[in-house]
Scaffold this motif. Structure first.
Motif, mmCIF file in Angstrom:
data_model
loop_
_atom_site.group_PDB
_atom_site.id
_atom_site.type_symbol
_atom_site.label_atom_id
_atom_site.label_comp_id
_atom_site.label_asym_id
_atom_site.label_seq_id
_atom_site.Cartn_x
_atom_site.Cartn_y
_atom_site.Cartn_z
ATOM 1 N N LEU A 139 7.884 3.880 -1.427
ATOM 2 C CA LEU A 139 7.047 3.058 -2.308
ATOM 3 C C LEU A 139 6.599 1.787 -1.597
ATOM 4 O O LEU A 139 5.441 1.371 -1.729
ATOM 5 C CB LEU A 139 7.793 2.721 -3.602
ATOM 6 C CG LEU A 139 7.026 1.870 -4.611
ATOM 7 C CD1 LEU A 139 5.719 2.535 -5.040
ATOM 8 C CD2 LEU A 139 7.910 1.560 -5.817
ATOM 9 N N VAL A 151 3.757 2.760 0.780
ATOM 10 C CA VAL A 151 2.521 2.991 0.044
ATOM 11 C C VAL A 151 1.907 1.663 -0.398
ATOM 12 O O VAL A 151 0.706 1.429 -0.247
ATOM 13 C CB VAL A 151 2.763 3.942 -1.152
ATOM 14 C CG1 VAL A 151 1.583 3.966 -2.091
ATOM 15 C CG2 VAL A 151 3.088 5.345 -0.643
ATOM 16 N N THR A 152 2.733 0.768 -0.936
ATOM 17 C CA THR A 152 2.249 -0.535 -1.389
ATOM 18 C C THR A 152 1.682 -1.331 -0.216
ATOM 19 O O THR A 152 0.612 -1.954 -0.327
ATOM 20 C CB THR A 152 3.378 -1.306 -2.098
ATOM 21 O OG1 THR A 152 3.861 -0.515 -3.186
ATOM 22 C CG2 THR A 152 2.897 -2.648 -2.620
ATOM 23 N N VAL A 200 -1.751 0.064 0.731
ATOM 24 C CA VAL A 200 -2.798 -0.359 -0.202
ATOM 25 C C VAL A 200 -3.229 -1.787 0.121
ATOM 26 O O VAL A 200 -4.422 -2.075 0.253
ATOM 27 C CB VAL A 200 -2.316 -0.235 -1.663
ATOM 28 C CG1 VAL A 200 -3.269 -0.931 -2.620
ATOM 29 C CG2 VAL A 200 -2.143 1.231 -2.032
ATOM 30 N N ARG A 245 -3.155 3.361 -5.919
ATOM 31 C CA ARG A 245 -3.033 1.947 -6.305
ATOM 32 C C ARG A 245 -2.210 1.806 -7.583
ATOM 33 O O ARG A 245 -1.400 0.881 -7.708
ATOM 34 C CB ARG A 245 -4.409 1.304 -6.482
ATOM 35 C CG ARG A 245 -5.049 0.888 -5.180
ATOM 36 C CD ARG A 245 -6.241 -0.043 -5.409
ATOM 37 N NE ARG A 245 -7.322 0.614 -6.107
ATOM 38 C CZ ARG A 245 -8.340 1.237 -5.511
ATOM 39 N NH1 ARG A 245 -8.400 1.293 -4.192
ATOM 40 N NH2 ARG A 245 -9.285 1.804 -6.232
ATOM 41 N N ALA A 289 1.317 2.206 -6.625
ATOM 42 C CA ALA A 289 1.733 1.061 -5.809
ATOM 43 C C ALA A 289 2.030 -0.174 -6.652
ATOM 44 O O ALA A 289 2.772 -1.051 -6.207
ATOM 45 C CB ALA A 289 0.674 0.750 -4.761
ATOM 46 N N VAL A 295 -0.573 -5.474 -6.203
ATOM 47 C CA VAL A 295 -1.709 -4.834 -5.548
ATOM 48 C C VAL A 295 -2.950 -5.067 -6.398
ATOM 49 O O VAL A 295 -2.851 -5.352 -7.592
ATOM 50 C CB VAL A 295 -1.508 -3.312 -5.330
ATOM 51 C CG1 VAL A 295 -0.331 -3.022 -4.429
ATOM 52 C CG2 VAL A 295 -1.356 -2.582 -6.647
#
Length: 175
Positions: free
Chosen positions: A42, A45-46, A49, A104, A107, A113
């Motif tokens: 996670l 991924v964050t 983004v 998104r 995220a 984000v």
């Protein structure tokens, strides 16, 4: 009837989404690799983004200082000298707009984000993820905010959206 608790911990909630929604898993793995082997997926991924926004700004500044040449060969040299994004940012950057909107959304569980309701342009799969994301948000809020009779009614309705898309799973309750 089996009842499952919706996780309130952000990382557990993201894992829960990835289990309930194969599309979430597929998109996350395109960025972070196999998520079963990467408990920090996670965060990756964050960061991807947020990194894509920084990469876009870096390219905008680069193009302002160094306009792209018209010649094909010169263009690729110019491109190679430009800002270099991480593999994860590149993996996010090449996704379709619908895929990016979903990533998104996921995220948001990992940190701040850029996401807004304008990003809600999902197909049926995305709508099912959104329904479960809303159930996570509901579960994270204190119980005193909701009338006792309505507490799980919203979550049950949201879970029905997910079940209609992914097949019926165990009933979900928030508390």
């Amino acid at each position: 009837m089996t009842v499952i608790e919706i996780p309130t911990d952000a990382y557990a909630a993201a894992d829960w989404l990835a289990v309930r929604h194969p599309w979430v898993r597929q998109l996350a793995e395109r960025i972070a690799g196999p998520i079963d082997e990467h408990p920090g997926w996670l965060d990756v991924v964050t960061q991807a983004v947020n990194g894509q926004l920084a990469d876009a700004a870096a390219w905008e500044a680069y193009e302002a200082r160094h306009p792209a040449p018209d010649d094909d060969a010169a263009f690729w040299e110019w491109h190679a000298r430009g800002p270099q994004a991480s593999h994860e940012v590149q993996a996010f950057g090449v996704m379709s707009s619908g895929e990016k909107n979903l990533v998104r959304l996921v995220a948001t569980l990992g940190g701040r984000v850029a996401w807004s309701p304008h990003d809600v342009s999902f197909d049926q799969r995305g709508a099912a993820v959104l329904a479960d994301w809303l159930a996570i948000v509901h579960a994270r809020l204190p119980a005193w905010m909701y009338p006792a009779a309505s507490d799980d009614a919203l979550v049950v309705r949201l879970a029905a959206v997910s079940d209609a898309t992914n097949g019926e799973g165990p009933p979900a309750v928030s508390r």
